[in-house]
Enzyme design. Structure first.
Site, PDB file in Angstrom:
ATOM      1  N   ARG A 145      -3.308  -8.038 -13.631  1.00 48.89           N
ATOM      2  CA  ARG A 145      -4.029  -6.835 -13.217  1.00 48.89           C
ATOM      3  C   ARG A 145      -4.160  -5.928 -14.441  1.00 48.89           C
ATOM      4  O   ARG A 145      -3.158  -5.540 -15.034  1.00 48.89           O
ATOM      5  CB  ARG A 145      -3.237  -6.112 -12.135  1.00 48.89           C
ATOM      6  CG  ARG A 145      -3.934  -4.869 -11.729  1.00 48.89           C
ATOM      7  CD  ARG A 145      -3.182  -4.089 -10.716  1.00 48.89           C
ATOM      8  NE  ARG A 145      -4.081  -3.090 -10.188  1.00 48.89           N
ATOM      9  CZ  ARG A 145      -3.704  -2.108  -9.413  1.00 48.89           C
ATOM     10  NH1 ARG A 145      -2.471  -2.001  -9.036  1.00 48.89           N
ATOM     11  NH2 ARG A 145      -4.578  -1.222  -8.986  1.00 48.89           N
ATOM     12  N   HIS A 165      -9.381   0.755  -8.631  1.00 49.13           N
ATOM     13  CA  HIS A 165      -9.177   0.028  -7.362  1.00 49.13           C
ATOM     14  C   HIS A 165     -10.325  -0.936  -7.058  1.00 49.13           C
ATOM     15  O   HIS A 165     -10.540  -1.305  -5.901  1.00 49.13           O
ATOM     16  CB  HIS A 165      -9.080   0.969  -6.144  1.00 49.13           C
ATOM     17  CG  HIS A 165      -7.983   1.979  -6.201  1.00 49.13           C
ATOM     18  ND1 HIS A 165      -8.184   3.293  -5.868  1.00 49.13           N
ATOM     19  CD2 HIS A 165      -6.687   1.868  -6.539  1.00 49.13           C
ATOM     20  CE1 HIS A 165      -7.054   3.952  -5.994  1.00 49.13           C
ATOM     21  NE2 HIS A 165      -6.112   3.094  -6.406  1.00 49.13           N
ATOM     22  N   ASP A 203       4.826  11.583  -0.420  1.00 47.69           N
ATOM     23  CA  ASP A 203       4.862  10.354   0.372  1.00 47.69           C
ATOM     24  C   ASP A 203       4.361  10.622   1.791  1.00 47.69           C
ATOM     25  O   ASP A 203       4.901  11.484   2.493  1.00 47.69           O
ATOM     26  CB  ASP A 203       6.302   9.821   0.398  1.00 47.69           C
ATOM     27  CG  ASP A 203       6.346   8.418   0.949  1.00 47.69           C
ATOM     28  OD1 ASP A 203       5.956   8.208   2.112  1.00 47.69           O
ATOM     29  OD2 ASP A 203       6.769   7.513   0.210  1.00 47.69           O
ATOM     30  N   GLU A 260      -4.524  -6.986  -3.121  1.00 39.92           N
ATOM     31  CA  GLU A 260      -5.052  -7.038  -4.483  1.00 39.92           C
ATOM     32  C   GLU A 260      -4.518  -8.252  -5.239  1.00 39.92           C
ATOM     33  O   GLU A 260      -5.229  -8.854  -6.042  1.00 39.92           O
ATOM     34  CB  GLU A 260      -4.684  -5.743  -5.228  1.00 39.92           C
ATOM     35  CG  GLU A 260      -5.526  -4.575  -4.743  1.00 39.92           C
ATOM     36  CD  GLU A 260      -4.988  -3.229  -5.156  1.00 39.92           C
ATOM     37  OE1 GLU A 260      -3.946  -2.808  -4.593  1.00 39.92           O
ATOM     38  OE2 GLU A 260      -5.590  -2.585  -6.019  1.00 39.92           O
TER      39      GLU A 260
HETATM   40  P1  AMP Z   1      -0.133   2.500  -1.811  1.00 39.88           P
HETATM   41  O1  AMP Z   1      -0.391   3.305  -3.062  1.00 39.88           O
HETATM   42  O2  AMP Z   1      -1.330   1.808  -1.295  1.00 39.88           O
HETATM   43  O3  AMP Z   1       1.085   1.627  -1.919  1.00 39.88           O
HETATM   44  O4  AMP Z   1       0.242   3.592  -0.687  1.00 39.88           O
HETATM   45  C1  AMP Z   1       1.365   4.413  -0.772  1.00 39.88           C
HETATM   46  C2  AMP Z   1       1.264   5.473   0.314  1.00 39.88           C
HETATM   47  O5  AMP Z   1       1.193   4.830   1.589  1.00 39.88           O
HETATM   48  C3  AMP Z   1       2.467   6.418   0.357  1.00 39.88           C
HETATM   49  O6  AMP Z   1       2.026   7.740   0.574  1.00 39.88           O
HETATM   50  C4  AMP Z   1       3.215   5.913   1.579  1.00 39.88           C
HETATM   51  O7  AMP Z   1       3.938   6.934   2.186  1.00 39.88           O
HETATM   52  C5  AMP Z   1       2.077   5.468   2.479  1.00 39.88           C
HETATM   53  N1  AMP Z   1       2.591   4.576   3.516  1.00 39.88           N
HETATM   54  C6  AMP Z   1       3.090   3.332   3.354  1.00 39.88           C
HETATM   55  N2  AMP Z   1       3.557   2.865   4.555  1.00 39.88           N
HETATM   56  C7  AMP Z   1       3.333   3.857   5.453  1.00 39.88           C
HETATM   57  C8  AMP Z   1       3.593   4.019   6.851  1.00 39.88           C
HETATM   58  N3  AMP Z   1       4.152   3.044   7.545  1.00 39.88           N
HETATM   59  N4  AMP Z   1       3.218   5.167   7.436  1.00 39.88           N
HETATM   60  C9  AMP Z   1       2.618   6.167   6.733  1.00 39.88           C
HETATM   61  N5  AMP Z   1       2.365   6.078   5.418  1.00 39.88           N
HETATM   62  C10 AMP Z   1       2.708   4.948   4.790  1.00 39.88           C
END
Ligand code: AMP
Length: 403
Positions: free
Chosen positions: A90, A179, A282, A385
Site C-alpha cells: 500500500r 483511499h 474515536d 483494502e
Molecule cells: P478506520 O479508519 O476505517 O479503521 O475507522 C476507525 C474509526 O471507526 C474509529 O473512529 C472507530 O471508533 C470507528 N469504529 C470502529 N468500529 C466501530 C464500532 N463498532 N462502532 C462505532 N465506531 C466504530
C-alpha cells in the site's frame, strides 16, 4: 497463488498473507514499535495469536521477522518463502505520474523518494517497507498499489486549486485524493448490488473512518473526491479539521504565537472529532457520549453528518444525478446513528431511509438501508483494502509474465 500485502507506517508494518485461489487470509499481523524500544510482532494464524518480542531497528528487520514467522514450523503457514508469489504494498501517494499499480524497480523507488514533500508522513515508511522486502527476499516481485491512483481520472477543473498556475507547474500543488483503493473496491461492489455495470453508472461512495473521504464515480472513473493535496481537506475526521478557510492559519498564528508548523499539526492531529468533543477522536467513545446525551458528542455527529450531506449533494450535482450511494470503513460501516442523521435529510433525492435495516446490519456484512421503493438505493458495504491490493498485485504480476 500467494500474495503478501504490506502496509508500512513510520513505526509499524501490517501484513496479510492471502491465498488468492480462495481469496482467504491465511495469516496476518503487525510489527509494532519499529525503531523504538520494546518492538514486537503480533502474528495471527489458524485462530491463534502469538506475540514475539524482538528488537526491530528498521523495516528490513521487521520484514525478516515476518517471513521467518510465516515459515516457522509451529506458528507458520508456509514451508518456504518461495511459496509467496508477490508482495503488494500500500503506497499512500503516487504523485501525478503513478496512476496505476506497478512492478517495483529502482526508478520507482527513486520516484517515491521524490514524493516526500507531498506525503511527508507516509512516503518514507512506504519506501522503507518496499526496500526492506527487496533486501530480505530479493527473488519475490514487489508491486506498489497507490491510494491516489483511482483519483487520477479527475478532470483538471476538479483537481486544480484556484491559486497561481505556477505553483501547480513548479510544485505540483493540486488535489490528489486518498483511499482510492477502497473507493474503487466498494464502488465495484455497489454497482454489482444495483445490477449495473461499474463503467455505466453514477455512484457516490462515502469512506468514513478515522480518515474520511467521499468520491464521485462516473462510468467507473473518479471525477471528484473530497481529500486534497493532502488528507486534511474535505470532511471532518478523527483529528483532522477538513475544509477550512486558509486564513484561519495566519490568524491563529497571530493569536496563539504558535508558528505555522504547530498550527498545521493542530489542524491535523488535534482537530476534527477530537477537537470538537475535547475528549476523543474515536467514534466508539463518541457514540457512548451521544447515547448519554452529551452535547459535544451530539454536536460532533451533527457537524460530521451535515458535511457528509453537503458533499453528497455537491457530488450529485457534479455527476448530474446518482444511481446509488454507499457507506464504508470503520465509522461508515459501524455507526448507524450517523447514517440515520445523513439519510433522513436526503428527501430531495427521493432517498427513503429504512431505519430497521440500518440498525440491524451485522458487523462486517453488507446491506441495503433504504426501502425497496427508494428512488436512490443506499448500501452499507464493508471495505477490504488489503484484498483489493492483493487482487491488483496478482493482475500486475500476471500481466508481466504474459508479456
Ligand atoms: P478506520 O479508519 O476505517 O479503521 O475507522 C476507525 C474509526 O471507526 C474509529 O473512529 C472507530 O471508533 C470507528 N469504529 C470502529 N468500529 C466501530 C464500532 N463498532 N462502532 C462505532 N465506531 C466504530
Amino acid at each position: 497463488m500467494k500474495v503478501l500485502v504490506v502496509n508500512a507506517g513510520s513505526s509499524s508494518l501490517k501484513y496479510q498473507l492471502f491465498d488468492m485461489d480462495t481469496e482467504e487470509v491465511i495469516a496476518k499481523g503487525n510489527a509494532e514499535r519499529i525503531g523504538l524500544d520494546g518492538s514486537f510482532l503480533k502474528h495471527k494464524a489458524n485462530g491463534v495469536e502469538t506475540i514475539l518480542k524482538k528488537e526491530l531497528p528498521n523495516h528490513a528487520e521487521a520484514i525478516a521477522l515476518i517471513l521467518e514467522t510465516l515459515t516457522d514450523a509451529q506458528i507458520g503457514v508456509i514451508k518456504d518463502i518461495k511459496e509467496i508469489d508477490a508482495i503488494g504494498h500500500r503506497v499512500v501517494h503516487g504523485g501525478e505520474h503513478y496512476t496505476e499499480p506497478c512492478l517495483v524497480n529502482q526508478k520507482v523507488i527513486d520516484d517515491l523518494r521524490g514524493l516526500v514533500d507531498l506525503a511527508p508522513l507516509h512516503a518514507v515508511p512506504n519506501t522503507d517497507g518496499i526496500i526492506g522486502c527487496m533486501q530480505v527476499a530479493p527473488q519475490i516481485p514487489n508491486v506498489t498499489v497507490f491510494d491516489t491512483a483511482f483519483h487520477s481520472t479527475m478532470p483538471d477543473y476538479a483537481y486544480l486549486y484556484g491559486v497561481p498556475m505556477q505553483y501547480y507547474r513548479d510544485y505540483a500543488v493540486r488535489r490528489y485524493g486518498a483511499h482510492g483503493t477502497s473507493h474503487k473496491f466498494v464502488g465495484q461492489k455497489l454497482a454489482e448490488y444495483i445490477g449495473m455495470p461499474f463503467d455505466k453508472c453514477k455512484l457516490v461512495t462515502c469512506h468514513i473512518g478515522n480518515g474520511s473521504s467521499i468520491t464521485a464515480i462516473n462510468n467507473g472513473k473518479c471525477i471528484d473526491t473530497s481529500m486534497g493535496m493532502t488528507p486534511l481537506e474535505g470532511l471532518i475526521m478523527g483529528t483532522r479539521c477538513g475544509d477550512i478557510d486558509a486564513n484561519v492559519i495566519q490568524y491563529l498564528c497571530k493569536k496563539t504565537g504558535y508558528d505555522v508548523n504547530k498550527i498545521t499539526q493542530i489542524l491535523n492531529k488535534e482537530s476534527g472529532l477530537l477537537g470538537i468533543t475535547e475528549k476523543s477522536s474515536d467514534m466508539r467513545d463518541i457514540c457512548e457520549m451521544y447515547a448519554r446525551g452529551e452535547k459535544p458528542a451530539v454536536l460532533a455527529l451533527e457537524m460530521l453528518a451535515y458535511r457528509i450531506r453537503k458533499y453528497i449533494g455537491s457530488y450529485v450535482a457534479a455527476l448530474d444525478g446518482v444511481d446509488a450511494i454507499c457507506f464504508t470503513a470503520g465509522i461508515g460501516e459501524n455507526t448507524p446513528e450517523l447514517r440515520e442523521m445523513v439519510l433522513t435529510n436526503l428527501n430531495y433525492l427521493g432517498v427513503k431511509f429504512d431505519k430497521d435495516a440500518n440498525y440491524s446490519i451485522p458487523r462486517g456484512d453488507d446491506g441495503l438501508i433504504t426501502t425497496k421503493d427508494s428512488a436512490i438505493p443506499v448500501y452499507v458495504i464493508s471495505t477490504n483494502e488489503e484484498l483489493a491490493i492483493a487482487r491488483e498485485t496478482v493482475d500486475v504480476v500476471l500481466r508481466k509474465f504474459q508479456k
